[in-house]
Design an enzyme around this catalytic site. Structure first.
Site, PDB file in Angstrom:
ATOM      1  N   LYS A   1      -3.324  33.596   5.643  1.00  0.00           N
ATOM      2  CA  LYS A   1      -2.113  33.062   6.543  1.00  0.00           C
ATOM      3  C   LYS A   1      -0.949  32.535   5.880  1.00  0.00           C
ATOM      4  O   LYS A   1      -1.259  31.061   6.128  1.00  0.00           O
ATOM      5  CB  LYS A   1      -1.949  33.303   7.887  1.00  0.00           C
ATOM      6  CG  LYS A   1      -0.896  34.344   8.283  1.00  0.00           C
ATOM      7  CD  LYS A   1       0.660  33.283   8.264  1.00  0.00           C
ATOM      8  CE  LYS A   1       0.635  32.253   9.208  1.00  0.00           C
ATOM      9  NZ  LYS A   1       2.116  31.719   9.117  1.00  0.00           N
TER      10      LYS A   1
ATOM     11  N   GLU B   1      -9.418  21.845  10.249  1.00  0.00           N
ATOM     12  CA  GLU B   1      -8.732  20.740   9.650  1.00  0.00           C
ATOM     13  C   GLU B   1      -7.518  20.206  10.002  1.00  0.00           C
ATOM     14  O   GLU B   1      -6.362  21.243  10.210  1.00  0.00           O
ATOM     15  CB  GLU B   1      -8.931  21.086   7.926  1.00  0.00           C
ATOM     16  CG  GLU B   1      -9.351  19.620   7.245  1.00  0.00           C
ATOM     17  CD  GLU B   1      -7.828  18.899   7.411  1.00  0.00           C
ATOM     18  OE1 GLU B   1      -7.429  18.114   7.755  1.00  0.00           O
ATOM     19  OE2 GLU B   1      -7.434  19.307   6.087  1.00  0.00           O
TER      20      GLU B   1
ATOM     21  N   CYS C   1      -3.080  15.675   5.758  1.00  0.00           N
ATOM     22  CA  CYS C   1      -3.539  14.861   7.173  1.00  0.00           C
ATOM     23  C   CYS C   1      -4.715  14.058   7.068  1.00  0.00           C
ATOM     24  O   CYS C   1      -4.566  13.741   7.800  1.00  0.00           O
ATOM     25  CB  CYS C   1      -4.234  16.454   6.843  1.00  0.00           C
ATOM     26  SG  CYS C   1      -5.459  16.488   5.483  1.00  0.00           S
TER      27      CYS C   1
ATOM     28  N   GLU D   1       0.698  11.702  14.639  1.00  0.00           N
ATOM     29  CA  GLU D   1       1.183  12.229  13.694  1.00  0.00           C
ATOM     30  C   GLU D   1       2.710  12.170  13.679  1.00  0.00           C
ATOM     31  O   GLU D   1       3.046  13.710  13.582  1.00  0.00           O
ATOM     32  CB  GLU D   1      -0.203  13.187  13.275  1.00  0.00           C
ATOM     33  CG  GLU D   1       0.139  13.809  11.519  1.00  0.00           C
ATOM     34  CD  GLU D   1      -0.797  14.188  11.309  1.00  0.00           C
ATOM     35  OE1 GLU D   1      -0.591  15.495  12.053  1.00  0.00           O
ATOM     36  OE2 GLU D   1      -1.830  14.517  10.670  1.00  0.00           O
TER      37      GLU D   1
HETATM   38  O1  TXE Z   1       2.321  22.949  12.260  1.00  0.00           O
HETATM   39  P1  TXE Z   1       1.192  24.435  12.649  1.00  0.00           P
HETATM   40  P2  TXE Z   1       3.507  22.564  12.033  1.00  0.00           P
HETATM   41  C1  TXE Z   1       0.931  18.440  11.782  1.00  0.00           C
HETATM   42  C2  TXE Z   1       1.792  17.963  11.194  1.00  0.00           C
HETATM   43  C3  TXE Z   1       3.198  18.132  11.708  1.00  0.00           C
HETATM   44  C4  TXE Z   1       3.131  19.101  12.640  1.00  0.00           C
HETATM   45  C5  TXE Z   1       3.573  20.609  13.332  1.00  0.00           C
HETATM   46  O2  TXE Z   1       1.616  16.832  12.027  1.00  0.00           O
HETATM   47  O3  TXE Z   1       4.330  17.556  11.368  1.00  0.00           O
HETATM   48  O4  TXE Z   1       1.337  19.592  12.631  1.00  0.00           O
HETATM   49  O5  TXE Z   1       3.707  21.111  11.937  1.00  0.00           O
HETATM   50  C6  TXE Z   1       0.545  28.618  12.061  1.00  0.00           C
HETATM   51  N1  TXE Z   1      -1.507  30.982  15.845  1.00  0.00           N
HETATM   52  N2  TXE Z   1       0.166  18.977  10.382  1.00  0.00           N
HETATM   53  O6  TXE Z   1       4.348  23.011  13.336  1.00  0.00           O
HETATM   54  O7  TXE Z   1       2.333  24.851  13.152  1.00  0.00           O
HETATM   55  C7  TXE Z   1       1.506  28.309  11.025  1.00  0.00           C
HETATM   56  O8  TXE Z   1       2.413  29.567  11.070  1.00  0.00           O
HETATM   57  C8  TXE Z   1      -2.319  30.959  14.979  1.00  0.00           C
HETATM   58  C9  TXE Z   1      -0.802  18.689  10.243  1.00  0.00           C
HETATM   59  O9  TXE Z   1       4.464  23.372  10.890  1.00  0.00           O
HETATM   60  O10 TXE Z   1      -0.434  24.255  13.008  1.00  0.00           O
HETATM   61  C10 TXE Z   1       0.996  27.585   9.926  1.00  0.00           C
HETATM   62  O11 TXE Z   1       0.159  29.010   8.723  1.00  0.00           O
HETATM   63  N3  TXE Z   1      -1.490  30.545  13.533  1.00  0.00           N
HETATM   64  C11 TXE Z   1      -1.733  20.106   9.472  1.00  0.00           C
HETATM   65  C12 TXE Z   1      -0.025  26.199  10.195  1.00  0.00           C
HETATM   66  O12 TXE Z   1      -0.698  27.165  10.989  1.00  0.00           O
HETATM   67  C13 TXE Z   1      -0.158  29.717  14.295  1.00  0.00           C
HETATM   68  C14 TXE Z   1      -0.571  20.258   8.543  1.00  0.00           C
HETATM   69  C15 TXE Z   1       0.235  25.477  10.141  1.00  0.00           C
HETATM   70  O13 TXE Z   1       1.217  25.062  11.024  1.00  0.00           O
HETATM   71  C16 TXE Z   1       0.185  29.605  15.204  1.00  0.00           C
HETATM   72  C17 TXE Z   1       0.416  20.566   8.995  1.00  0.00           C
HETATM   73  C18 TXE Z   1      -0.365  29.870  16.516  1.00  0.00           C
HETATM   74  N4  TXE Z   1       0.215  29.565  17.640  1.00  0.00           N
HETATM   75  C19 TXE Z   1       0.884  20.639   9.890  1.00  0.00           C
HETATM   76  N5  TXE Z   1       1.141  28.453  14.881  1.00  0.00           N
HETATM   77  C20 TXE Z   1      -3.045  19.092   8.481  1.00  0.00           C
HETATM   78  N6  TXE Z   1      -3.475  19.418   9.288  1.00  0.00           N
HETATM   79  O14 TXE Z   1      -2.750  18.751   6.861  1.00  0.00           O
HETATM   80  C21 TXE Z   1       1.353  28.480  14.125  1.00  0.00           C
HETATM   81  N7  TXE Z   1       0.498  29.113  13.752  1.00  0.00           N
END
Ligand code: TXE
Length: 495
Positions: A189, A263, A297, A398
């Site tokens: 996904k 991660e 990250c 973050e």
């Molecule tokens: O992340 P999400 P977001 C951090 C970074 C950023 C913050 C928010 O600080 O500002 O997260 O970003 C999927 N069940 N990182 O909102 O929501 C979503 O569709 C299952 C750090 O974009 O965590 C996407 O594919 N899946 C990070 C993925 O999760 C779900 C990189 C990541 O999105 C879901 C990105 C749910 N309930 C953001 N809700 C890193 N570690 O590098 C969302 N998703």
């Protein structure tokens, strides 16, 4: 000008967008059961790049069924050598399409095309690395009393993989390569902000991977993502994204006792000792925080610089920021592109506001650039903030943007206490030519990965993953294969 940038992006889109924007299930591009699409936007121009299929629960279920079907009918019968050939061919194919994939990634994510090319090469390298260790599954035999035991590792069967938007193709490859190497089929996904490179990858591997082994379900996290985490037929979940969602993924996996690797976020410290060349320190600190617009990250987002060199290092950093070329990420000369989305810009500027309210002094940056030609894009200035207390929001959270918070130190123990005083523990950096100090500090930092005199270079073979709330499990290494396999003991009675 704005028009020139827009025209160039439209032209590039016409050349590199994937042909298919539907779900990739069972080797075919199919529309979601309930129909529906969502738009993915070019963060440089604000224009819609494509409308992409909005997968939901029944689509995820279909993909999981297709993956099991493929596992049972073909993939589980493939020898390690045959899987190795598949992975190598994927690597070759990605490499052959480097320019195209890099430009696609730049359109969808906003990262400078020079950095996008590094991502694409890294993606190919993942498949090559795991192709190289596919055969390393020797198992063990042992005796215990009058028993003879064989301990073997077997793939889970079908795994679910959810990835973020900051390194879309690279994260897809970090997930797909080890899962396939270990013998699993998968449902991937991609993030809703950046689904295009995963769809293009699906097109490219369609002839290489047997039908149904890789499935891509695009859609929103709360719909497609959560459906994947709660599907009881998914035997292993791998997630990269925010810590908040990582916790939900774990809770949801608990319902069916599904294995999880995570991660998650980071707020990594970079420690500069007084012995180093200022030039070297500036170059490393600059890259640690500003690479990929801070959307990493592992970004080194808290600088701890020793008093003796602090003024020089900060002056050097300010000069480096003033020298940064912010602009059209399709331009090879661009250093800093836009953030991925308006939402991400707001998140970052909210933290900048809170830093202002909580007493931060802005050494440079702190706003959105006011150049007219960047007005359509999600740009944020590279920013250095000093003078915040370590418990300030902008220090603890973050930010995931080009924002560095700065601390000066002279007492080592106090500095280490602060460096470790966050919920995260993903990475850290130490900059010194004193080997003993370097190693001691690397040990003292509570994090899963510490660089000495470098940053960001993640090499296949060296495990990467987090301490504390930054995650569970390791990627990029032979250990990763074990996260995609389960252990079976066969106990043979000798009586
Ligand atoms: O992340 P999400 P977001 C951090 C970074 C950023 C913050 C928010 O600080 O500002 O997260 O970003 C999927 N069940 N990182 O909102 O929501 C979503 O569709 C299952 C750090 O974009 O965590 C996407 O594919 N899946 C990070 C993925 O999760 C779900 C990189 C990541 O999105 C879901 C990105 C749910 N309930 C953001 N809700 C890193 N570690 O590098 C969302 N998703």
């Amino acid at each position: 000008t704005r028009t020139a940038i827009r025209d160039r992006h439209r032209e590039t889109a016409a050349a590199v967008l994937p042909e298919h924007t539907d779900l990739y299930v069972g080797g075919e591009f199919v529309t979601p059961d309930a129909g529906g699409t969502f738009d993915t936007v070019d963060p440089t121009t604000g224009e819609v790049l494509a409308s992409v299929a909005r997968g939901r629960e029944s689509d995820v279920d279909r993909a999981v069924d297709a993956a099991w079907d493929a596992f049972e009918k073909t993939w589980s019968g493939y020898s390690a050598g045959r899987r190795q050939r598949v992975l190598t061919t994927i690597a070759d194919t990605i490499e052959e399409h480097t320019d195209e994939l890099a430009r696609l990634e730049t359109l969808d994510n906003g990262k400078p095309v020079s950095e996008a090319k590094i991502d694409v090469r890294g993606a190919a390298e993942q498949f090559r690395y795991f192709a190289g260790i596919v055969r390393e599954n020797p198992g063990e035999t042992m005796t215990a009393g009058s028993r003879y035991g064989q301990v073997v590792s077997e793939p889970y069967g079908v795994v679910g993989q959810i990835i973020p938007w900051n390194f879309p193709l690279l994260m897809a490859s970090w997930k797909l390569a080890p899962a396939l190497a270990a013998g699993n089929c998968t449902v991937l996904k991609p993030a809703e902000q950046t689904p295009l490179s995963a769809l293009r990858l699906a097109e490219l591997i369609d002839d290489i991977v047997p039908t149904g082994v890789v499935n891509v379900v695009t859609g929103y996290g709360e719909e497609a993502g959560s459906a994947l985490t709660s599907n009881p037929d998914v035997r292993k979940l791998a997630f990269t994204g925010s810590t908040a969602v990582g916790k939900q993924v774990m809770k949801s996996a608990a319902d069916s006792v599904t294995d999880v690797t995570l991660e998650l976020g980071g707020k990594s410290p970079v420690v500069v000792f007084p012995d180093v060349s200022v030039r070297k320190a500036v170059a490393l600190v600059e890259s640690a925080i500003f690479y990929n617009t801070g959307e990493c990250c592992e970004a080194g987002s808290r600088l701890f610089v020793h008093d003796d060199v602090a003024d020089e290092v900060l002056d050097g950093l300010i000069a480096a920021v003033e020298d940064t070329t912010i602009g059209d990420p399709l331009d090879e000369a661009t250093d800093l592109g836009p953030k991925v989305s308006r939402e991400q810009v707001e998140r970052t500027t909210d933290y900048l506001d809170s830093a202002r309210e909580q007493g931060g002094q802005f050494l440079v940056g702190g706003d959105r650039p006011d150049d007219e030609h960047l007005a359509d894009g999600c740009f944020v200035e590279p920013t250095l903030i000093e003078g915040l207390a370590h418990d300030a929001d902008a220090v603890q959270a973050e930010i995931f943007g080009p924002v560095l918070t700065v601390f000066r130190w002279d007492d080592y123990d106090e500095m280490i206490d602060l460096a470790n005083d966050v919920d995260y523990g993903l990475a850290g950096g130490v900059i010194t030519d004193d080997i003993t100090r370097a190693n001691r500090t690397a040990r003292d930092i509570e994090a899963g990965y510490v660089w000495i005199n470098s940053y960001h270079d993640l090499v296949p073979g060296l495990p990467f993953g987090g301490y504390k709330q930054s995650g569970i499990g390791r990627e990029l290494s032979a250990d990763t294969l074990d996260h995609y396999r389960q252990t079976k003991t066969i106990n043979l009675s000798l009586r």
